[in-house]
Motif scaffolding. Structure first.
Motif, PDB file in Angstrom:
ATOM      1  N   PHE A 368      43.590  47.389  43.962  1.00 12.46           N
ATOM      2  CA  PHE A 368      42.421  46.968  43.171  1.00 12.46           C
ATOM      3  C   PHE A 368      42.287  45.449  43.176  1.00 12.46           C
ATOM      4  O   PHE A 368      41.190  44.908  43.358  1.00 12.46           O
ATOM      5  N   ASN A 369      43.403  44.750  42.978  1.00 11.21           N
ATOM      6  CA  ASN A 369      43.355  43.284  42.909  1.00 11.21           C
ATOM      7  C   ASN A 369      42.893  42.676  44.236  1.00 11.21           C
ATOM      8  O   ASN A 369      42.131  41.708  44.250  1.00 11.21           O
ATOM      9  N   ILE A 370      43.345  43.230  45.351  1.00  4.45           N
ATOM     10  CA  ILE A 370      42.934  42.726  46.663  1.00  4.45           C
ATOM     11  C   ILE A 370      41.445  42.966  46.886  1.00  4.45           C
ATOM     12  O   ILE A 370      40.713  42.090  47.371  1.00  4.45           O
ATOM     13  N   ILE A 371      40.967  44.133  46.507  1.00  2.00           N
ATOM     14  CA  ILE A 371      39.565  44.487  46.743  1.00  2.00           C
ATOM     15  C   ILE A 371      38.628  43.709  45.825  1.00  2.00           C
ATOM     16  O   ILE A 371      37.588  43.195  46.262  1.00  2.00           O
ATOM     17  N   ILE A 372      38.985  43.578  44.548  1.00  2.00           N
ATOM     18  CA  ILE A 372      38.092  42.872  43.618  1.00  2.00           C
ATOM     19  C   ILE A 372      38.041  41.386  43.957  1.00  2.00           C
ATOM     20  O   ILE A 372      37.006  40.727  43.827  1.00  2.00           O
ATOM     21  N   SER A 373      39.156  40.845  44.433  1.00  2.66           N
ATOM     22  CA  SER A 373      39.166  39.447  44.869  1.00  2.66           C
ATOM     23  C   SER A 373      38.247  39.256  46.078  1.00  2.66           C
ATOM     24  O   SER A 373      37.478  38.284  46.145  1.00  2.66           O
ATOM     25  N   ALA A 374      38.303  40.191  47.038  1.00  2.02           N
ATOM     26  CA  ALA A 374      37.423  40.118  48.212  1.00  2.02           C
ATOM     27  C   ALA A 374      35.961  40.261  47.823  1.00  2.02           C
ATOM     28  O   ALA A 374      35.077  39.611  48.409  1.00  2.02           O
ATOM     29  N   TYR A 375      35.690  41.081  46.806  1.00  2.00           N
ATOM     30  CA  TYR A 375      34.313  41.258  46.333  1.00  2.00           C
ATOM     31  C   TYR A 375      33.752  39.948  45.801  1.00  2.00           C
ATOM     32  O   TYR A 375      32.641  39.541  46.149  1.00  2.00           O
ATOM     33  N   PHE A 376      34.532  39.263  44.964  1.00  2.34           N
ATOM     34  CA  PHE A 376      34.067  37.995  44.415  1.00  2.34           C
ATOM     35  C   PHE A 376      33.871  36.955  45.518  1.00  2.34           C
ATOM     36  O   PHE A 376      32.895  36.205  45.506  1.00  2.34           O
ATOM     37  N   THR A 377      34.793  36.910  46.480  1.00  2.00           N
ATOM     38  CA  THR A 377      34.660  35.972  47.595  1.00  2.00           C
ATOM     39  C   THR A 377      33.396  36.268  48.398  1.00  2.00           C
ATOM     40  O   THR A 377      32.648  35.353  48.756  1.00  2.00           O
ATOM     41  N   SER A 378      33.135  37.537  48.663  1.00  2.00           N
ATOM     42  CA  SER A 378      31.964  37.937  49.451  1.00  2.00           C
ATOM     43  C   SER A 378      30.661  37.609  48.755  1.00  2.00           C
ATOM     44  O   SER A 378      29.639  37.394  49.404  1.00  2.00           O
ATOM     45  N   ALA A 380      30.176  34.951  46.953  1.00  2.00           N
ATOM     46  CA  ALA A 380      30.137  33.499  46.711  1.00  2.00           C
ATOM     47  C   ALA A 380      30.539  33.145  45.283  1.00  2.00           C
ATOM     48  O   ALA A 380      29.992  32.224  44.678  1.00  2.00           O
ATOM     49  N   HIS A 381      31.517  33.880  44.719  1.00  2.00           N
ATOM     50  CA  HIS A 381      32.135  33.559  43.426  1.00  2.00           C
ATOM     51  C   HIS A 381      33.615  33.257  43.669  1.00  2.00           C
ATOM     52  O   HIS A 381      34.486  34.071  43.357  1.00  2.00           O
ATOM     53  N   PRO A 382      33.949  32.099  44.218  1.00  2.00           N
ATOM     54  CA  PRO A 382      35.346  31.824  44.567  1.00  2.00           C
ATOM     55  C   PRO A 382      36.274  31.628  43.380  1.00  2.00           C
ATOM     56  O   PRO A 382      37.475  31.849  43.498  1.00  2.00           O
ATOM     57  N   VAL A 383      35.743  31.228  42.232  1.00  2.00           N
ATOM     58  CA  VAL A 383      36.621  30.914  41.091  1.00  2.00           C
ATOM     59  C   VAL A 383      37.402  32.137  40.619  1.00  2.00           C
ATOM     60  O   VAL A 383      38.641  32.097  40.528  1.00  2.00           O
ATOM     61  N   PRO A 384      36.743  33.276  40.278  1.00  2.00           N
ATOM     62  CA  PRO A 384      37.539  34.439  39.869  1.00  2.00           C
ATOM     63  C   PRO A 384      38.440  34.964  40.977  1.00  2.00           C
ATOM     64  O   PRO A 384      39.557  35.418  40.718  1.00  2.00           O
ATOM     65  N   ALA A 385      37.961  34.892  42.231  1.00  2.00           N
ATOM     66  CA  ALA A 385      38.797  35.334  43.356  1.00  2.00           C
ATOM     67  C   ALA A 385      40.060  34.487  43.448  1.00  2.00           C
ATOM     68  O   ALA A 385      41.167  35.007  43.627  1.00  2.00           O
ATOM     69  N   ALA A 423      49.320  43.731  35.260  1.00  2.00           N
ATOM     70  CA  ALA A 423      48.781  42.687  34.390  1.00  2.00           C
ATOM     71  C   ALA A 423      47.548  42.029  35.009  1.00  2.00           C
ATOM     72  O   ALA A 423      46.526  41.810  34.342  1.00  2.00           O
ATOM     73  N   VAL A 424      47.617  41.727  36.312  1.00  2.00           N
ATOM     74  CA  VAL A 424      46.503  41.055  36.981  1.00  2.00           C
ATOM     75  C   VAL A 424      45.290  41.979  37.099  1.00  2.00           C
ATOM     76  O   VAL A 424      44.148  41.520  37.026  1.00  2.00           O
ATOM     77  N   SER A 425      45.518  43.273  37.256  1.00  2.00           N
ATOM     78  CA  SER A 425      44.389  44.203  37.351  1.00  2.00           C
ATOM     79  C   SER A 425      43.561  44.208  36.068  1.00  2.00           C
ATOM     80  O   SER A 425      42.338  44.365  36.107  1.00  2.00           O
ATOM     81  N   ILE A 426      44.217  44.009  34.934  1.00  2.00           N
ATOM     82  CA  ILE A 426      43.491  43.910  33.663  1.00  2.00           C
ATOM     83  C   ILE A 426      42.591  42.682  33.668  1.00  2.00           C
ATOM     84  O   ILE A 426      41.430  42.721  33.240  1.00  2.00           O
ATOM     85  N   VAL A 427      43.132  41.574  34.183  1.00  2.00           N
ATOM     86  CA  VAL A 427      42.346  40.353  34.303  1.00  2.00           C
ATOM     87  C   VAL A 427      41.179  40.562  35.269  1.00  2.00           C
ATOM     88  O   VAL A 427      40.053  40.123  35.017  1.00  2.00           O
ATOM     89  N   GLY A 428      41.449  41.260  36.383  1.00  2.00           N
ATOM     90  CA  GLY A 428      40.396  41.534  37.360  1.00  2.00           C
ATOM     91  C   GLY A 428      39.252  42.337  36.768  1.00  2.00           C
ATOM     92  O   GLY A 428      38.075  42.063  37.049  1.00  2.00           O
ATOM     93  N   ILE A 429      39.573  43.337  35.951  1.00  2.00           N
ATOM     94  CA  ILE A 429      38.534  44.139  35.288  1.00  2.00           C
ATOM     95  C   ILE A 429      37.715  43.266  34.351  1.00  2.00           C
ATOM     96  O   ILE A 429      36.476  43.378  34.279  1.00  2.00           O
ATOM     97  N   ALA A 430      38.390  42.359  33.633  1.00  2.00           N
ATOM     98  CA  ALA A 430      37.682  41.449  32.725  1.00  2.00           C
ATOM     99  C   ALA A 430      36.727  40.543  33.496  1.00  2.00           C
ATOM    100  O   ALA A 430      35.579  40.321  33.085  1.00  2.00           O
ATOM    101  N   PHE A 431      37.180  40.020  34.637  1.00  2.00           N
ATOM    102  CA  PHE A 431      36.311  39.184  35.467  1.00  2.00           C
ATOM    103  C   PHE A 431      35.127  39.987  35.991  1.00  2.00           C
ATOM    104  O   PHE A 431      33.987  39.483  36.057  1.00  2.00           O
ATOM    105  N   TYR A 432      35.371  41.234  36.376  1.00  2.00           N
ATOM    106  CA  TYR A 432      34.288  42.067  36.880  1.00  2.00           C
ATOM    107  C   TYR A 432      33.212  42.273  35.809  1.00  2.00           C
ATOM    108  O   TYR A 432      32.010  42.220  36.095  1.00  2.00           O
ATOM    109  N   ARG A 433      33.658  42.516  34.582  1.00  2.00           N
ATOM    110  CA  ARG A 433      32.687  42.688  33.493  1.00  2.00           C
ATOM    111  C   ARG A 433      31.881  41.418  33.257  1.00  2.00           C
ATOM    112  O   ARG A 433      30.709  41.467  32.852  1.00  2.00           O
TER     113      ARG A 433
END
Length: 439
Positions: A368-378, A380-385, A423-433
């Motif tokens: 999940f963390n790898i995919i959500i990071s790639a989503y933000f990068t794709s 053009a949201h580099p900060v959360p990634a 722990a990071v996946s929880i942060v990733g979900i928060a960034f997604y929201r």
């Protein structure tokens, strides 16, 4: 502008991700083939030397991915806006940046290999093997970097099949040469690393066919490096670099901790786990690299709904893969460990089997963390990634790698990664929201 239907998005996702998963699985066999043949041809000391040298390989590979993924993401966005001149300048800057980084690696390989091997913790038993592996990897660094850059551009230029063929062909050549160099030629660790170093050359030869196709939309043109283009490439590519570099740094820390707890046998057991992990992570990386061109194109065209649909398909696929992977590892941990345990070392087997069953509980959150990071990068949201990559790569895992083993020994070592990824996946979900629906 025609909006893509959910069916269109699914077929795009299936095409790009399946090809990239296959290609990344092949690419991960670079090191896995080394692990198998070294374990059979050289033994536990060879495994230890390989495991000590892998962090440097991860750094080289990470630099190539940073340049390739960063430039590839921006290339796809520019293509969707029909900025053809800028795509050529971007490609040229990416190539020049890769060549500049290669020069640094070459100088390091020529002058500083011994010092790095000592820093990595190699003892007298594995020093020379580790030094040999490391020096050759550094000398082949230009091929690794250019291969990553060209792969990403070809993939973003609408030719994922060619990218997959190149990755699989490189990996197959590595496996064949591994066998030839280690066994019939009896070249030991030198043969293993030469096989690995020659694999990207095979891949580049296959990728070169794309430059002769009319549909190729990127070309090398005379232009200078500019801070704006280089910074854009680096900022977009940092998550890929952090993911690779952090895995190398974490491996170094784990090696040091395990050396104190279980010695070289413990490091060899961790080598088995770490190299199986490369294959598992390659599946998630393949999905994330597969969705990048599709999401970037939809995002560049203003089609946010389709970008989110592709993300949904990626997460569902990741969860299905994770369930199958963990079930297989849990049920067949003993058989997996014995494949790499030539001498049937009972302590190595015991450590590796327990480690496999704990360590890989991290599968789903890591995916999940790898995919959500790639989503933000794709998008053009580099900060959360970048934050997700930093948290899972350094900020959380490094303290846990010291704290948990101090209280729970080897069990603590194996628990450090799952605790971090959850722990990071929880942060990733928060960034997604926060970012996901608003774009």
């Amino acid at each position: 502008m025609r909006k893509s239907s959910d069916a269109d998005c699914f077929f795009e996702f299936a095409k790009y991700s399946s090809l990239n998963v296959l290609g990344m699985l092949g690419l991960s066999c670079y090191i896995l083939a080394d692990t198998y043949f070294i374990s059979r041809g050289i033994g536990a000391d060879g495994l230890t030397a390989l495991n000590l040298a892998i962090p440097v390989y991860s750094f080289i590979h990470g630099c190539g991915l940073m340049i390739g993924m960063g430039a590839g993401t921006r290339y796809s966005l520019y293509k969707s806006l029909d900025h053809s001149k800028e795509t050529d300048r971007l490609f040229t800057n990416a190539v020049l940046l890769a060549l500049s980084a290669s020069l640094l690696f070459l100088m390091t390989g020529i002058f500083f290999t011994g010092k790095i091997v000592t820093l990595l913790g190699a003892d007298v038993h594995v020093y020379q093997m580790t030094k040999t592996y490391l020096k050759v990897i550094l000398l082949f660094s230009p091929l690794f970097l250019m291969n990553n850059v060209i792969l990403c551009f070809v993939r973003n230029d609408g030719a994922p099949q060619l990218a997959m063929r190149a990755m699989l062909s490189g990996s197959l050549s590595n496996i064949v040469l591994d066998y030839i160099f280690i066994f019939p030629c009896n070249m030991g660790i030198t043969g293993a690393v030469l096989a690995t170093g020659m694999a990207p050359l095979v891949s580049l030869l296959i990728l070169s066919a794309h430059f002769f196709k009319k549909k190729n939309q990127f070309h090398f043109i005379p232009c200078r490096l500019t801070f704006q283009r280089i910074s854009g490439i680096v900022i977009s590519g940092v998550p890929s670099l952090v993911t690779e570099v952090s895995s190398g740094i974490v491996m170094m820390i784990f090696n040091a901790v395990i050396l104190n707890l279980e010695g070289n046998t413990g490091v060899a057991a961790y080598g088995v786990i770490a190299n199986i992990s490369l294959v598992v992570i390659s599946i998630y990386t393949g999905i994330s690299q597969g969705i990048q061109p599709v999401i970037s194109r939809h995002y560049g065209m203003g089609n946010r709904r389709s970008a989110l649909a592709v993300l949904k398909y990626a997460v569902v696929s990741m969860l299905l893969f994770s369930a199958l992977i963990y079930a297989g590892i849990f049920l067949y941990a003993e058989q997996l460990s014995s494949i790499f345990n030539k001498d049937q070392n009972e302590l190595l087997q015991l450590i590796a089997v327990k480690g496999l069953r704990i360590y890989f509980t991290s599968c789903a959150p890591a995916g999940f963390n790898i995919i959500i990071s790639a989503y933000f990068t794709s998008c053009a949201h580099p900060v959360p990634a970048n934050l997700i990559s930093m948290l899972r790569g350094f900020v959380i895992i490094i303290p846990l790698a010291f704290l948990l083993p101090a209280t729970a020994g080897m069990t603590g070592v194996w628990c450090a990664l799952p605790c971090t990824e959850f722990a990071v996946s929880i942060v990733g979900i928060a960034f997604y929201r926060t970012y996901g629906l608003s774009g």
